[in-house]
Design an enzyme around this catalytic site. Structure first.
Site, mmCIF file in Angstrom:
data_model
loop_
_atom_site.group_PDB
_atom_site.id
_atom_site.type_symbol
_atom_site.label_atom_id
_atom_site.label_comp_id
_atom_site.label_asym_id
_atom_site.label_seq_id
_atom_site.Cartn_x
_atom_site.Cartn_y
_atom_site.Cartn_z
ATOM 1 N N ASN A 1 -19.392 7.355 -14.694
ATOM 2 C CA ASN A 1 -19.531 7.165 -16.136
ATOM 3 C C ASN A 1 -18.165 7.281 -16.814
ATOM 4 O OD1 ASN A 1 -20.179 7.580 -18.988
ATOM 5 N ND2 ASN A 1 -22.281 7.568 -18.237
ATOM 6 N N HIS B 1 -32.482 3.430 -18.682
ATOM 7 C CA HIS B 1 -31.559 2.290 -18.611
ATOM 8 C C HIS B 1 -32.332 0.978 -18.700
ATOM 9 C CE1 HIS B 1 -28.696 5.257 -16.958
ATOM 10 N NE2 HIS B 1 -27.758 4.426 -17.371
ATOM 11 N N ARG C 1 -22.327 -7.954 -16.535
ATOM 12 C CA ARG C 1 -22.350 -7.383 -17.898
ATOM 13 C C ARG C 1 -21.100 -6.539 -18.156
ATOM 14 N NH1 ARG C 1 -27.970 -7.445 -16.587
ATOM 15 N NH2 ARG C 1 -27.451 -5.985 -14.942
ATOM 16 N N LYS D 1 -31.029 -2.598 -14.122
ATOM 17 C CA LYS D 1 -30.240 -1.621 -13.363
ATOM 18 C C LYS D 1 -30.841 -1.458 -11.966
ATOM 19 C CE LYS D 1 -28.136 2.960 -13.543
ATOM 20 N NZ LYS D 1 -26.805 2.504 -13.145
HETATM 21 P P1 NAD Z 1 -24.308 -6.911 -13.256
HETATM 22 O O1 NAD Z 1 -25.425 -7.150 -12.296
HETATM 23 O O2 NAD Z 1 -24.400 -7.496 -14.626
HETATM 24 O O3 NAD Z 1 -22.920 -7.426 -12.626
HETATM 25 C C1 NAD Z 1 -22.602 -7.265 -11.275
HETATM 26 C C2 NAD Z 1 -21.459 -8.199 -10.904
HETATM 27 O O4 NAD Z 1 -21.128 -7.933 -9.535
HETATM 28 C C3 NAD Z 1 -21.747 -9.696 -10.990
HETATM 29 O O5 NAD Z 1 -20.568 -10.371 -11.416
HETATM 30 C C4 NAD Z 1 -22.044 -10.097 -9.537
HETATM 31 O O6 NAD Z 1 -21.678 -11.457 -9.260
HETATM 32 C C5 NAD Z 1 -21.143 -9.134 -8.776
HETATM 33 N N1 NAD Z 1 -21.681 -8.837 -7.445
HETATM 34 C C6 NAD Z 1 -22.772 -8.091 -7.147
HETATM 35 N N2 NAD Z 1 -22.975 -8.072 -5.816
HETATM 36 C C7 NAD Z 1 -21.975 -8.819 -5.273
HETATM 37 C C8 NAD Z 1 -21.626 -9.190 -3.948
HETATM 38 N N3 NAD Z 1 -22.352 -8.751 -2.895
HETATM 39 N N4 NAD Z 1 -20.532 -9.971 -3.766
HETATM 40 C C9 NAD Z 1 -19.785 -10.391 -4.815
HETATM 41 N N5 NAD Z 1 -20.069 -10.080 -6.089
HETATM 42 C C10 NAD Z 1 -21.158 -9.304 -6.320
HETATM 43 O O7 NAD Z 1 -24.150 -5.319 -13.320
HETATM 44 P P2 NAD Z 1 -23.446 -4.447 -14.458
HETATM 45 O O8 NAD Z 1 -24.475 -4.019 -15.452
HETATM 46 O O9 NAD Z 1 -22.217 -5.141 -14.923
HETATM 47 O O10 NAD Z 1 -23.076 -3.140 -13.623
HETATM 48 C C11 NAD Z 1 -22.195 -3.233 -12.509
HETATM 49 C C12 NAD Z 1 -22.083 -1.855 -11.860
HETATM 50 O O11 NAD Z 1 -21.424 -0.953 -12.772
HETATM 51 C C13 NAD Z 1 -23.422 -1.199 -11.512
HETATM 52 O O12 NAD Z 1 -23.295 -0.480 -10.311
HETATM 53 C C14 NAD Z 1 -23.644 -0.234 -12.688
HETATM 54 O O13 NAD Z 1 -24.485 0.851 -12.369
HETATM 55 C C15 NAD Z 1 -22.228 0.217 -12.926
HETATM 56 N N6 NAD Z 1 -21.937 0.769 -14.252
HETATM 57 C C16 NAD Z 1 -21.072 1.822 -14.285
HETATM 58 C C17 NAD Z 1 -20.695 2.350 -15.480
HETATM 59 C C18 NAD Z 1 -19.683 3.470 -15.492
HETATM 60 O O14 NAD Z 1 -19.294 3.943 -16.573
HETATM 61 N N7 NAD Z 1 -19.224 3.906 -14.312
HETATM 62 C C19 NAD Z 1 -21.192 1.836 -16.685
HETATM 63 C C20 NAD Z 1 -22.066 0.754 -16.626
HETATM 64 C C21 NAD Z 1 -22.431 0.221 -15.403
#
Ligand code: NAD
Length: 219
Positions: A100, A130, A14, A134
């Site tokens: 964040n 959330h 996402r 998540k």
């Molecule tokens: P998501 O599940 O939609 O996407 C995760 C991605 O990571 C996918 O492309 C998946 O293929 C890849 N992935 C996961 N495990 C993997 C592995 N072992 N090997 C290879 N690829 C792997 O998640 P998301 O909603 O996009 O969120 C991703 C991360 O970002 C989460 O940890 C979320 O909490 C964090 N996040 C942070 C912020 C911020 O501002 N810091 C904001 C939103 C989300």
């Protein structure tokens, strides 16, 4: 602003898709993508962005070391040991790490610091909501808020529907309650913060930075 070649770990997630869309609009070019389907690469990234899961950290750090690529990390749920690994790598390769990347949460952190300093004998509780997908609980942002409060306050986590992220901090005195709430209404806001962090970190030589540094540090 000049074109930046970037790599994206978690490219089809996402956040990965949201970041890619904004990076393209800003005229930057993806040269590396990594996710569960594997690695695609056609050049050396000037910065490596990781929004994936804690399991990918070793791969991300390996790629960053191998290509000497600065890091922008947004993944949440790391263990203390993993946070130490990021810290160690940042002694040679510059990195921004934030749970964040929204401007509003940085403002909320400042307000919460002020209120907890001035309402020392009030009760304080954090609520975070959330989307159902998540993985980590409590959210990294709730942990940042607890850290800003400076004591072990309660965190209440809800996982419902498709909410991008909502955080409230309630301060309760006898006879009154003050609640501050931040809602992320779109993931685009995080992607905009990532773009700011990318432009910031490509100018650094080493060190671990927060999103607060990105927003408020004069280069
Ligand atoms: P998501 O599940 O939609 O996407 C995760 C991605 O990571 C996918 O492309 C998946 O293929 C890849 N992935 C996961 N495990 C993997 C592995 N072992 N090997 C290879 N690829 C792997 O998640 P998301 O909603 O996009 O969120 C991703 C991360 O970002 C989460 O940890 C979320 O909490 C964090 N996040 C942070 C912020 C911020 O501002 N810091 C904001 C939103 C989300």
């Amino acid at each position: 602003m000049r074109m930046i070649k970037y790599g994206l770990v978690g490219a089809s997630g996402r956040m990965g898709l949201e970041i890619e869309s904004l990076m393209q609009e800003a005229g930057n070019k993806a040269v590396l993508k990594y996710d569960k389907s594997g690695l695609w690469q056609e050049g050396t990234p000037e910065v490596l962005i990781d929004f994936s899961s804690p399991e990918t950290l070793e791969k991300t750090l390996h790629l960053a070391r191998e290509m000497n690529s600065p890091l922008v990390i947004g993944t949440t749920g790391y263990t203390d040991e993993q946070l130490s690994m990021i810290n160690e790598v940042s002694q040679k390769i510059p990195a921004v790490l934030s749970y964040n990347y929204s401007v509003g949460i940085q403002m909320l952190l400042k307000c919460v610091e002020f209120l907890s300093d001035n309402l020392a004998d009030w009760d304080i509780e954090i609520t975070e909501t959330h989307h159902r997908f998540k993985k980590d609980k409590p959210s990294g942002t709730a942990l940042m808020l607890r850290n800003a409060i400076g004591k072990d306050v309660g965190i209440h986590s809800l996982r419902i529907g498709n909410i991008a992220g909502e955080h409230s901090v309630s301060f309760g005195g006898l006879g009154e309650v003050l609640t501050l709430t931040h809602s992320a209404t779109s993931r685009r806001t995080f992607a905009e913060g990532v773009l700011k962090a990318v432009n910031f970190i490509v100018q650094k030589e080493f060190g671990l930075y927060s999103f607060k540094d990105v927003l408020f540090q004069n280069n």
